[in-house]
Design a protein around this motif. Structure first.
Motif, PDB file in Angstrom:
ATOM      1  N   PHE A   1       4.399  -6.240   9.080  1.00  0.00           N
ATOM      2  CA  PHE A   1       4.263  -6.526   7.790  1.00  0.00           C
ATOM      3  C   PHE A   1       3.519  -5.092   7.213  1.00  0.00           C
TER       4      PHE A   1
ATOM      5  N   GLU B   1      -5.913  -3.648   3.266  1.00  0.00           N
ATOM      6  CA  GLU B   1      -5.481  -5.069   2.992  1.00  0.00           C
ATOM      7  C   GLU B   1      -5.748  -5.423   1.519  1.00  0.00           C
TER       8      GLU B   1
ATOM      9  N   TYR C   1      -3.633  -2.033  -6.313  1.00  0.00           N
ATOM     10  CA  TYR C   1      -4.123  -3.090  -5.512  1.00  0.00           C
ATOM     11  C   TYR C   1      -5.644  -2.997  -5.410  1.00  0.00           C
TER      12      TYR C   1
ATOM     13  N   GLN D   1       2.915  -7.526  -0.152  1.00  0.00           N
ATOM     14  CA  GLN D   1       2.400  -8.516  -0.511  1.00  0.00           C
ATOM     15  C   GLN D   1       2.436  -9.347  -1.845  1.00  0.00           C
TER      16      GLN D   1
ATOM     17  N   LEU E   1      -0.601 -12.169  -5.125  1.00  0.00           N
ATOM     18  CA  LEU E   1      -1.819 -11.826  -5.270  1.00  0.00           C
ATOM     19  C   LEU E   1      -2.462 -12.084  -6.851  1.00  0.00           C
TER      20      LEU E   1
END
Length: 135
Positions: free
Chosen positions: A32, A92, A106, A122, A125
């Protein structure tokens, strides 16, 4: 005379083709991960088979890999006689930030905005807005 021969032996050993980097191992890249192995190889950007382990600049490689906004850390290990091992620690995403101009970025666990939005990385979120992003 012995010192001169010793010095010559050391110089020859350090410059020997025995220590040319033949293997660039990219380790522990999860499925991932936002960067694939080939992208990391391009960021490392060393001419395999042309540069000696003693001559390679780890600081320069680290700087190039850190150029990706997804990279939080880099671990470089010289494994003699012919391998450079590269481990990348990825940032992350913890949330999405709506910036003042309406674009999305992000946010990592430190609250720092980074990266270009890619919902395949991802997709689920929380979205935050109304915060100032420092340049």
């Amino acid at each position: 005379m012995v010192a001169l021969l010793g010095t010559a032996a050391v110089v020859y050993t350090v410059r020997s083709p025995l220590f040319l980097i033949r293997n660039l191992d990219i380790v522990q890249v999860p499925d991932f991960a936002p960067l694939d192995v080939e992208t990391i190889r391009r960021l490392v950007s060393i001419p395999v088979g042309q540069i000696n382990l003693f001559d390679v600049s780890l600081k320069e490689i680290e700087r190039r890999v850190h150029a990706s906004p997804w990279v939080r850390g880099v671990r470089l290990t010289k494994r003699f006689p012919q391998t450079l091992e590269v481990g990348v620690i990825f940032r992350e995403p913890r949330a999405l930030l709506v910036t003042d101009n309406g674009s999305l970025a992000y946010l990592d666990s430190t609250g720092e905005a980074f990266g270009q939005l890619d919902l395949s990385v991802q997709p689920d979120l929380p979205v935050m807005s109304g915060f100032k992003v420092s340049d």
